[in-house]
Design an enzyme around this catalytic site. Sequence first.
Site, mmCIF file in Angstrom:
data_model
loop_
_atom_site.group_PDB
_atom_site.id
_atom_site.type_symbol
_atom_site.label_atom_id
_atom_site.label_comp_id
_atom_site.label_asym_id
_atom_site.label_seq_id
_atom_site.Cartn_x
_atom_site.Cartn_y
_atom_site.Cartn_z
ATOM 1 N N THR A 98 -1.960 -3.061 12.779
ATOM 2 C CA THR A 98 -3.418 -3.221 12.826
ATOM 3 C C THR A 98 -4.035 -1.998 13.496
ATOM 4 O O THR A 98 -3.381 -1.317 14.283
ATOM 5 C CB THR A 98 -3.793 -4.495 13.612
ATOM 6 O OG1 THR A 98 -5.215 -4.596 13.679
ATOM 7 C CG2 THR A 98 -3.238 -4.504 15.027
ATOM 8 N N GLY B 122 -4.235 -9.143 6.710
ATOM 9 C CA GLY B 122 -4.242 -9.535 5.286
ATOM 10 C C GLY B 122 -5.324 -8.757 4.556
ATOM 11 O O GLY B 122 -6.477 -8.734 5.004
ATOM 12 N N ARG C 216 -8.643 -0.188 1.025
ATOM 13 C CA ARG C 216 -9.044 0.588 2.214
ATOM 14 C C ARG C 216 -10.568 0.718 2.279
ATOM 15 O O ARG C 216 -11.162 0.625 3.343
ATOM 16 C CB ARG C 216 -8.419 1.985 2.218
ATOM 17 C CG ARG C 216 -6.914 2.033 2.188
ATOM 18 C CD ARG C 216 -6.224 1.429 3.395
ATOM 19 N NE ARG C 216 -6.123 -0.006 3.506
ATOM 20 C CZ ARG C 216 -5.206 -0.798 2.915
ATOM 21 N NH1 ARG C 216 -4.313 -0.295 2.113
ATOM 22 N NH2 ARG C 216 -5.190 -2.107 3.116
ATOM 23 N N GLN D 283 0.793 -12.543 6.928
ATOM 24 C CA GLN D 283 -0.654 -12.275 6.993
ATOM 25 C C GLN D 283 -1.368 -13.324 7.838
ATOM 26 O O GLN D 283 -1.345 -14.521 7.505
ATOM 27 C CB GLN D 283 -1.228 -12.286 5.577
ATOM 28 C CG GLN D 283 -0.668 -11.196 4.680
ATOM 29 C CD GLN D 283 -0.782 -11.544 3.207
ATOM 30 O OE1 GLN D 283 -0.591 -12.698 2.826
ATOM 31 N NE2 GLN D 283 -1.054 -10.562 2.373
ATOM 32 N N ASP E 221 6.282 -5.681 1.627
ATOM 33 C CA ASP E 221 4.843 -5.938 1.797
ATOM 34 C C ASP E 221 4.562 -7.381 1.371
ATOM 35 O O ASP E 221 5.283 -7.934 0.536
ATOM 36 C CB ASP E 221 4.018 -5.040 0.870
ATOM 37 C CG ASP E 221 3.934 -3.598 1.348
ATOM 38 O OD1 ASP E 221 4.687 -3.205 2.245
ATOM 39 O OD2 ASP E 221 3.094 -2.850 0.788
ATOM 40 N N ARG F 295 6.504 -7.716 9.992
ATOM 41 C CA ARG F 295 5.244 -6.979 10.117
ATOM 42 C C ARG F 295 4.110 -7.993 10.163
ATOM 43 O O ARG F 295 3.995 -8.848 9.289
ATOM 44 C CB ARG F 295 5.058 -6.047 8.924
ATOM 45 C CG ARG F 295 3.718 -5.300 8.966
ATOM 46 C CD ARG F 295 3.396 -4.658 7.636
ATOM 47 N NE ARG F 295 4.412 -3.750 7.202
ATOM 48 C CZ ARG F 295 4.601 -3.413 5.913
ATOM 49 N NH1 ARG F 295 3.840 -3.916 4.964
ATOM 50 N NH2 ARG F 295 5.536 -2.564 5.585
ATOM 51 N N LYS G 235 6.588 -3.318 -2.637
ATOM 52 C CA LYS G 235 5.865 -4.499 -3.116
ATOM 53 C C LYS G 235 6.712 -5.132 -4.213
ATOM 54 O O LYS G 235 7.117 -4.434 -5.156
ATOM 55 C CB LYS G 235 4.512 -4.096 -3.707
ATOM 56 C CG LYS G 235 3.459 -3.820 -2.658
ATOM 57 C CD LYS G 235 2.107 -3.659 -3.302
ATOM 58 C CE LYS G 235 1.014 -3.512 -2.272
ATOM 59 N NZ LYS G 235 1.323 -2.634 -1.142
HETATM 60 P P1 FDA Z 1 -10.020 -4.226 10.937
HETATM 61 O O1 FDA Z 1 -10.174 -4.152 9.476
HETATM 62 O O2 FDA Z 1 -10.864 -5.144 11.723
HETATM 63 O O3 FDA Z 1 -10.176 -2.765 11.502
HETATM 64 C C1 FDA Z 1 -10.214 -2.446 12.889
HETATM 65 C C2 FDA Z 1 -10.791 -1.045 13.031
HETATM 66 O O4 FDA Z 1 -9.905 -0.112 12.393
HETATM 67 C C3 FDA Z 1 -12.123 -0.861 12.298
HETATM 68 O O5 FDA Z 1 -13.202 -1.210 13.114
HETATM 69 C C4 FDA Z 1 -12.090 0.596 11.964
HETATM 70 O O6 FDA Z 1 -12.413 1.367 13.105
HETATM 71 C C5 FDA Z 1 -10.635 0.854 11.656
HETATM 72 N N1 FDA Z 1 -10.320 0.706 10.228
HETATM 73 C C6 FDA Z 1 -9.667 -0.327 9.645
HETATM 74 N N2 FDA Z 1 -9.510 -0.107 8.331
HETATM 75 C C7 FDA Z 1 -10.076 1.094 8.085
HETATM 76 C C8 FDA Z 1 -10.224 1.879 6.918
HETATM 77 N N3 FDA Z 1 -9.758 1.475 5.746
HETATM 78 N N4 FDA Z 1 -10.866 3.068 7.025
HETATM 79 C C9 FDA Z 1 -11.321 3.495 8.213
HETATM 80 N N5 FDA Z 1 -11.203 2.780 9.375
HETATM 81 C C10 FDA Z 1 -10.596 1.613 9.304
HETATM 82 N N6 FDA Z 1 -1.983 -6.146 4.263
HETATM 83 C C11 FDA Z 1 -1.401 -7.039 3.447
HETATM 84 O O7 FDA Z 1 -2.062 -7.964 2.976
HETATM 85 N N7 FDA Z 1 -0.069 -6.904 3.141
HETATM 86 C C12 FDA Z 1 0.701 -5.918 3.653
HETATM 87 O O8 FDA Z 1 1.898 -5.834 3.359
HETATM 88 C C13 FDA Z 1 0.087 -4.976 4.532
HETATM 89 N N8 FDA Z 1 0.793 -3.964 5.083
HETATM 90 C C14 FDA Z 1 0.214 -3.179 6.046
HETATM 91 C C15 FDA Z 1 0.975 -2.241 6.745
HETATM 92 C C16 FDA Z 1 0.414 -1.527 7.792
HETATM 93 C C17 FDA Z 1 1.261 -0.546 8.544
HETATM 94 C C18 FDA Z 1 -0.946 -1.743 8.153
HETATM 95 C C19 FDA Z 1 -1.563 -1.023 9.301
HETATM 96 C C20 FDA Z 1 -1.704 -2.637 7.436
HETATM 97 C C21 FDA Z 1 -1.158 -3.347 6.375
HETATM 98 N N9 FDA Z 1 -1.920 -4.246 5.654
HETATM 99 C C22 FDA Z 1 -1.284 -5.130 4.809
HETATM 100 C C23 FDA Z 1 -3.399 -4.227 5.735
HETATM 101 C C24 FDA Z 1 -3.948 -5.226 6.724
HETATM 102 O O9 FDA Z 1 -3.763 -6.533 6.247
HETATM 103 C C25 FDA Z 1 -5.442 -4.994 6.953
HETATM 104 O O10 FDA Z 1 -6.116 -5.191 5.736
HETATM 105 C C26 FDA Z 1 -5.793 -3.617 7.493
HETATM 106 O O11 FDA Z 1 -4.877 -3.193 8.460
HETATM 107 C C27 FDA Z 1 -7.194 -3.637 8.135
HETATM 108 O O12 FDA Z 1 -7.236 -4.569 9.176
HETATM 109 P P2 FDA Z 1 -7.131 -4.192 10.743
HETATM 110 O O13 FDA Z 1 -6.151 -5.130 11.345
HETATM 111 O O14 FDA Z 1 -6.805 -2.774 10.911
HETATM 112 O O15 FDA Z 1 -8.524 -4.604 11.347
#
Ligand code: FDA
Length: 294
Positions: free
Chosen positions: A218, A180, A275, A156, A127, A176, A95
């Site tokens: 994701t 967001g 998270r 994002q 990030d 990546r 970061k």
């Molecule tokens: P969503 O939040 O809709 O989740 C889909 C499903 O995944 C949920 O229904 C649940 O089952 C499961 N899930 C998701 N989060 C969970 C949790 N915390 N605990 C338990 N289950 C969970 N963001 C950013 O702003 N800057 C960045 O640099 C990064 N870098 C980054 C790297 C990597 C490898 C990942 C996977 C994510 C990021 N993020 C990020 C975070 C990203 O923006 C986002 O906030 C999270 O991935 C949650 O969104 P999803 O796309 O997983 O979908």
Amino acid sequence: MSVLRASVLRLTAHPVFRSAAVRSGIWRRFVAGETLREGMETAQMLRASGMAVILDHLGENVSAQAQATAATDAYVDAAESLHADPTLDGAISVKLTQLGLDLSTQLATENLSRVLDTAGSTLVMIDMESHDYVDRTLDVYRKLRVDHDQIGVCIQACLHRSTRDAFDLPEGAIVRLVKGAYLEPQSVAFARRAEVRAAFGGLFATLAARDATIHVATHDPALVEGARRFGYDRVEYQMLYGVRTDLQRKLVADGLPVRVYVPYGGEWYPYLTRRLAERPATLWFFLRNLARPR
Ligand code: FDA
């Protein structure tokens, strides 16, 4: 962003919540530990399950140059540890506010340059933090990419500006793609989940047309499925340590490349709050356990 998610982020900013989180140990569900050694042990465990890793030394928004130097040193140590274990497919995620971006763009650039010099052929990803930082982050990325192939940046889907940013990235960039994680005003970001999902799909297509290597970061099964069906092969699937391990394992079993984001370090609290905000069910579980008599 949902009202619920915004409320969780505000609630967890309270100091009482912080000390409860320390006592409960809930952070260990999402963080490998407080030391690089624990980060590396987790990386080795994931390798045994067929997964690559990206190490993140936790921390952000440092306010003194000495803190930025210490964070840079920690990343240099991480890069050296990865070199010392060639059996690992390891990358590094930083970061820029941890490397001093709030103090000056030049300081963050110099610190990241030092990390890149040690990392060599190890991939270093930047990030993306809240919307105020996007211009400066992309500037640093562009500047350092001139001399370093193994650098990438995060985009994002929630931000309105990201379509333009994706078009403006150099062809063949390593990107990546995420939804967001920050609490953003509606003037700059989509508020509804469906809009963010649609933007994610559009950005994926744009990046593929620009020949990018795309990190589909994701846990959303619909977006993972969409990326699979798109049939573009310069893709890697990335998920966070401790989140949807079932989906991580399934993708590996299907023969797809999976990289797990492994955070470690003492500054885990802001990461934990993001998270918890993503899955309020986890927060309620935590609060219920705290309320139970011991
Ligand atoms: P969503 O939040 O809709 O989740 C889909 C499903 O995944 C949920 O229904 C649940 O089952 C499961 N899930 C998701 N989060 C969970 C949790 N915390 N605990 C338990 N289950 C969970 N963001 C950013 O702003 N800057 C960045 O640099 C990064 N870098 C980054 C790297 C990597 C490898 C990942 C996977 C994510 C990021 N993020 C990020 C975070 C990203 O923006 C986002 O906030 C999270 O991935 C949650 O969104 P999803 O796309 O997983 O979908």
